[in-house]
Design a protein around this motif. Structure first.
Motif, PDB file in Angstrom:
ATOM      1  N   ASP A   4     -40.535  11.798  22.567  1.00  0.00           N
ATOM      2  CA  ASP A   4     -39.174  12.307  22.513  1.00  0.00           C
ATOM      3  C   ASP A   4     -38.300  11.516  21.546  1.00  0.00           C
ATOM      4  N   ASN A   5     -38.869  10.419  20.977  1.00  0.00           N
ATOM      5  CA  ASN A   5     -38.135   9.610  20.029  1.00  0.00           C
ATOM      6  C   ASN A   5     -37.819  10.410  18.767  1.00  0.00           C
ATOM      7  N   LYS A   6     -36.588  10.297  18.302  1.00  0.00           N
ATOM      8  CA  LYS A   6     -36.151  11.076  17.139  1.00  0.00           C
ATOM      9  C   LYS A   6     -36.961  10.743  15.895  1.00  0.00           C
ATOM     10  N   PHE A   7     -37.245   9.458  15.681  1.00  0.00           N
ATOM     11  CA  PHE A   7     -38.026   9.026  14.518  1.00  0.00           C
ATOM     12  C   PHE A   7     -39.438   9.588  14.565  1.00  0.00           C
ATOM     13  N   VAL A   8     -40.060   9.550  15.765  1.00  0.00           N
ATOM     14  CA  VAL A   8     -41.421  10.072  15.923  1.00  0.00           C
ATOM     15  C   VAL A   8     -41.455  11.570  15.682  1.00  0.00           C
ATOM     16  N   ARG A   9     -40.487  12.313  16.238  1.00  0.00           N
ATOM     17  CA  ARG A   9     -40.432  13.754  16.047  1.00  0.00           C
ATOM     18  C   ARG A   9     -40.231  14.111  14.582  1.00  0.00           C
ATOM     19  N   ARG A  10     -39.454  13.291  13.872  1.00  0.00           N
ATOM     20  CA  ARG A  10     -39.157  13.585  12.474  1.00  0.00           C
ATOM     21  C   ARG A  10     -40.383  13.429  11.580  1.00  0.00           C
ATOM     22  N   LEU A  11     -41.268  12.467  11.924  1.00  0.00           N
ATOM     23  CA  LEU A  11     -42.431  12.197  11.072  1.00  0.00           C
ATOM     24  C   LEU A  11     -43.718  12.842  11.567  1.00  0.00           C
ATOM     25  N   ASN A  24     -48.657  10.530   7.118  1.00  0.00           N
ATOM     26  CA  ASN A  24     -47.581   9.650   7.570  1.00  0.00           C
ATOM     27  C   ASN A  24     -48.118   8.472   8.375  1.00  0.00           C
ATOM     28  N   ILE A  25     -49.129   8.728   9.214  1.00  0.00           N
ATOM     29  CA  ILE A  25     -49.749   7.636   9.969  1.00  0.00           C
ATOM     30  C   ILE A  25     -50.358   6.612   9.013  1.00  0.00           C
ATOM     31  N   ILE A  26     -51.164   7.113   8.058  1.00  0.00           N
ATOM     32  CA  ILE A  26     -51.840   6.228   7.101  1.00  0.00           C
ATOM     33  C   ILE A  26     -50.834   5.435   6.288  1.00  0.00           C
ATOM     34  N   LEU A  27     -49.789   6.107   5.822  1.00  0.00           N
ATOM     35  CA  LEU A  27     -48.809   5.441   4.970  1.00  0.00           C
ATOM     36  C   LEU A  27     -48.009   4.386   5.736  1.00  0.00           C
ATOM     37  N   LEU A  28     -47.588   4.713   6.972  1.00  0.00           N
ATOM     38  CA  LEU A  28     -46.814   3.743   7.747  1.00  0.00           C
ATOM     39  C   LEU A  28     -47.634   2.502   8.083  1.00  0.00           C
ATOM     40  N   VAL A  29     -48.866   2.743   8.587  1.00  0.00           N
ATOM     41  CA  VAL A  29     -49.729   1.601   8.898  1.00  0.00           C
ATOM     42  C   VAL A  29     -50.105   0.872   7.614  1.00  0.00           C
ATOM     43  N   PHE A  61     -47.404   2.930  -1.833  1.00  0.00           N
ATOM     44  CA  PHE A  61     -47.348   3.500  -0.483  1.00  0.00           C
ATOM     45  C   PHE A  61     -45.939   4.019  -0.184  1.00  0.00           C
ATOM     46  N   ILE A  62     -44.935   3.235  -0.549  1.00  0.00           N
ATOM     47  CA  ILE A  62     -43.550   3.621  -0.254  1.00  0.00           C
ATOM     48  C   ILE A  62     -43.149   4.857  -1.058  1.00  0.00           C
ATOM     49  N   ILE A  63     -43.523   4.901  -2.349  1.00  0.00           N
ATOM     50  CA  ILE A  63     -43.182   6.054  -3.193  1.00  0.00           C
ATOM     51  C   ILE A  63     -43.836   7.324  -2.671  1.00  0.00           C
ATOM     52  N   ILE A  64     -45.131   7.237  -2.319  1.00  0.00           N
ATOM     53  CA  ILE A  64     -45.844   8.411  -1.810  1.00  0.00           C
ATOM     54  C   ILE A  64     -45.218   8.889  -0.493  1.00  0.00           C
ATOM     55  N   PHE A  65     -44.825   7.947   0.362  1.00  0.00           N
ATOM     56  CA  PHE A  65     -44.167   8.303   1.628  1.00  0.00           C
ATOM     57  C   PHE A  65     -42.856   9.046   1.350  1.00  0.00           C
ATOM     58  N   TRP A  66     -42.097   8.597   0.351  1.00  0.00           N
ATOM     59  CA  TRP A  66     -40.830   9.236  -0.013  1.00  0.00           C
ATOM     60  C   TRP A  66     -41.056  10.629  -0.591  1.00  0.00           C
ATOM     61  N   VAL A  67     -42.044  10.761  -1.480  1.00  0.00           N
ATOM     62  CA  VAL A  67     -42.347  12.060  -2.092  1.00  0.00           C
ATOM     63  C   VAL A  67     -42.781  13.068  -1.029  1.00  0.00           C
ATOM     64  N   ALA A  68     -43.616  12.622  -0.075  1.00  0.00           N
ATOM     65  CA  ALA A  68     -44.158  13.531   0.943  1.00  0.00           C
ATOM     66  C   ALA A  68     -43.088  13.996   1.918  1.00  0.00           C
ATOM     67  N   ASN A  69     -42.180  13.104   2.316  1.00  0.00           N
ATOM     68  CA  ASN A  69     -41.237  13.435   3.384  1.00  0.00           C
ATOM     69  C   ASN A  69     -39.832  13.790   2.894  1.00  0.00           C
ATOM     70  N   LEU A  71     -39.157  14.791  -0.606  1.00  0.00           N
ATOM     71  CA  LEU A  71     -39.264  15.888  -1.564  1.00  0.00           C
ATOM     72  C   LEU A  71     -40.152  17.021  -1.058  1.00  0.00           C
ATOM     73  N   LYS A  72     -40.868  16.805   0.059  1.00  0.00           N
ATOM     74  CA  LYS A  72     -41.703  17.824   0.716  1.00  0.00           C
ATOM     75  C   LYS A  72     -42.892  18.280  -0.152  1.00  0.00           C
ATOM     76  N   HIS A  73     -43.346  17.454  -1.092  1.00  0.00           N
ATOM     77  CA  HIS A  73     -44.519  17.783  -1.907  1.00  0.00           C
ATOM     78  C   HIS A  73     -45.723  17.012  -1.349  1.00  0.00           C
ATOM     79  N   VAL A  74     -46.248  17.471  -0.222  1.00  0.00           N
ATOM     80  CA  VAL A  74     -47.263  16.713   0.502  1.00  0.00           C
ATOM     81  C   VAL A  74     -48.583  16.653  -0.269  1.00  0.00           C
ATOM     82  N   GLN A  75     -49.145  17.817  -0.630  1.00  0.00           N
ATOM     83  CA  GLN A  75     -50.446  17.829  -1.297  1.00  0.00           C
ATOM     84  C   GLN A  75     -50.387  17.140  -2.655  1.00  0.00           C
ATOM     85  N   LEU A  76     -49.299  17.334  -3.390  1.00  0.00           N
ATOM     86  CA  LEU A  76     -49.153  16.667  -4.682  1.00  0.00           C
ATOM     87  C   LEU A  76     -49.145  15.159  -4.494  1.00  0.00           C
ATOM     88  N   SER A  77     -48.393  14.686  -3.498  1.00  0.00           N
ATOM     89  CA  SER A  77     -48.316  13.245  -3.251  1.00  0.00           C
ATOM     90  C   SER A  77     -49.667  12.687  -2.830  1.00  0.00           C
TER      91      SER A  77
END
Length: 582
Positions: A4-11, A24-29, A61-69, A71-77
């Protein structure tokens, strides 16, 4: 809870597909692991190249996380990340961080897993092949040219690097598997629940089909049987009239069954709009009572109507829907009453916070068989029937479901209290608007019109429907011509003098030329006496989009079959305002 955590739901919410959530799991860890590795490389004073590649990995890792979440370009990232990480960063770290003597083989292993986990389709294969080929080539080259590998300063540094890498990689892989297991279990439970609900729905529909097939056959058998009796008694007026009366009653029952099924379908699809008009509450209840009068007389029931608490009789409401709600509930009261019992109907009006509305409570009470407390909880569910009821009643099991749905559409509520063997009381509460004086005056300005000499063209491909309508219109003194489809109607309009026909009644679904095309052609005539002729669409299609399409084509009014002559005549009154007699 964590979910129910807002951060968890968002990612990791279900708005993302599984690849996005795994990324997102791979990038955060990975950010945590690489960040710790960067810190370690500084503290342990590893060579400058190792530190540079470690920080480049962190930034990647940080740039790819930003692009994926962001800019919403998941497969490209993912593709960019896999190519850059596997083909540039990992080889660079392999060379600057001791080669196979350290944690780099584990990072490389993780890098080669990424494409299969994250890249959709066959695009993962070339990314993987390029990466693994380069890594194998690097190992072979370093074997023959060991001088390219920058060794770590001591064994302690090697061990620390291996431990940190092992922890980071294990956490990433474990997180991936745990999350996939969680998703699988959730999906499995959803599938099991869906299967169970589907099986319950199938059983409900089987019960419904069994019930409705029996209920439809009953009036059909009556219609067929009494039609044969009528044929054999053409010279016996009394017997013929009795048979026709019973055919009419059975037809009405059959039509109600069909309407219930169609109404439920419309309600479930959200295609049951509220259409308010000025109406009389007293008249609606009286109308419902008259519809049920034959059944009431047959069971020798006493119907008590109480209007003592009805202060405002004329209100704005969806006349048809309110009529249907009360009809469904009152017919149930008649159906489950014992012979000689009493049914009471009363209206109580209460004030509302909104001064333009009045709260209306309709109480329908019977002294019938009642219901068990267990069944009361399910009484509004589709196809519900109380199998323990001592009264065997026909019906689809949809009447109360429809009544509840229509009540809620009108912004009201419906409640029920019942006691087995003593009776049932339904309370329908709906807020209705107080009409303006102008609206009331317009509604009360009703006259009986003389239609003598009015010339109408009826267009319908169904011969029986056309014959019934033509006969009914001729009884109202209309002059009627017929056409079997739109093309014949156009010919008649062209062959006769403009102004010959005062109005066209048009079926919409016809072969050769349907009603929509016919209307468009009529509206395109150059002579305004033809182009502006009133057109009434009379059709079996009761869906809102069909109605919208018809009006867009140019029809002036839209009525649904079977033909309701009072409604049709009321429409005629709007078009023919002269020759009226009060």
């Amino acid at each position: 809870m964590l979910k129910d955590n807002k951060f968890v739901r968002r990612l990791f919410g279900e708005q993302f597909d599984i690849q996005h959530r795994l990324l997102n799991i791979i990038l955060l860890v990975g950010i945590l692991g690489v960040g710790f590795a960067c810190l370690n490389s500084v503290i342990m004073k590893q060579n400058i190249y190792t530190q540079i590649f470690s920080f480049v990995s962190l930034i990647l890792f940080i740039i790819i996380f930003w692009v994926a979440n962001k800019l919403k370009h998941v497969q490209l990232s993912v593709i960019i990340f896999s190519i850059v990480f596997n083909n540039f960063v990992l080889p660079g770290l392999f060379i600057t961080s001791g080669g196979i003597e350290g944690g780099m083989p584990l990072w490389c292993l993780l890098g080669f897993i990424f494409p299969f986990l994250l890249i959709k389709g066959k695009r993962c294969i070339p990314v993987f092949i390029i990466g693994i080929t380069e890594f194998i080539a690097l190992i072979i080259y370093s074997y023959y040219h060991p001088e390219i590998i920058m060794k770590m300063d001591n064994m302690k540094t090697v061990l620390i690097d291996m431990v940190i890498t092992m922890i980071a990689v294990v956490v990433i892989i474990a997180s991936i598997f745990r999350y996939q297991t969680y998703v699988y279990e959730k999906l499995r439970k959803t599938i099991i629940k869906s299967i169970r609900e589907a099986n319950e729905a199938i059983l409900q529909k089987q019960d419904f089909i069994s019930n409705v097939s029996h209920d439809i056959r009953t009036p059909m058998d009556s219609i067929i049987g009494f039609t044969e009796i009528a044929k054999k008694n053409m010279n016996n007026p009394e017997k013929l009239a009795d048979s026709l009366e019973k055919i009419s009653r059975a037809s009405g029952h059959l039509l109600n069954l069909v309407n219930e099924v169609l109404d439920m379908s419309k309600i479930e699809s959200g295609k049951s709009p509220v259409e308010e008009d000025v109406c009389s509450i007293h008249a609606i209840i009286d109308n419902v009572s008259q519809i049920l009068q034959h059944e009431i007389d047959h069971k020798k029931l006493k119907l008590e109507l109480d209007y003592s608490m009805l202060d405002e009789d004329v209100l704005s409401c969806d006349n048809l829907r309110l009529n249907q709600i009360l009809l469904n509930i009152m017919s149930n009261a008649v159906k489950y009453s014992y012979e000689g019992g009493t049914i009471s109907v009363s209206v109580i009006q209460l004030s509302s916070d909104d001064e333009s509305k009045i709260i209306n409570e309709f109480h329908i009470k019977d002294e019938g068989c009642g219901m068990t407390p267990e069944f009361v909880e399910h009484v509004f569910e589709p196809f519900a029937r109380d199998k323990s009821s001592p009264v065997a009643a026909e019906g689809t099991g949809l009447g109360l479901t429809i009544a509840k749905s229509l009540t809620e559409i009108m912004g009201g509520t419906i409640e029920v209290t019942s006691e087995l063997g003593k009776g049932t009381e339904f309370t329908v509460t709906v807020p209705l608007s107080i009409p303006s004086l102008t609206e009331i005056e317009e509604e009360q300005d009703i006259f009986i019109y003389d239609f003598k000499g009015r010339h109408i063209l009826v267009v319908d491909d169904n011969e029986l429907n056309r014959e019934i309508l033509v006969e009914a219109l001729r009884e109202e003194n209309f002059i009627v011509d017929e056409a079997i489809d739109g093309s014949f109607a156009i010919e008649k309009l062209r062959d006769n003098q403009p102004g010959t026909y005062d109005l066209v009644i048009l079926d919409l679904q016809m072969p050769v030329m349907d009603g929509y095309e016919t209307t468009r052609i009529i509206r395109s005539f150059k002579d305004p006496k033809v182009a502006q002729i009133p057109i009434i669409a009379l059709t079996a299609d009761a869906l809102p989009e069909e109605k919208t399409q018809a009006f867009n084509c140019g029809v002036n009014a839209y009525l649904v079959k079977p033909v309701d002559m009072p409604s049709l005549l009321k429409v005629f009154m709007l078009f023919f305002r002269e020759n009226k007699r009060s």
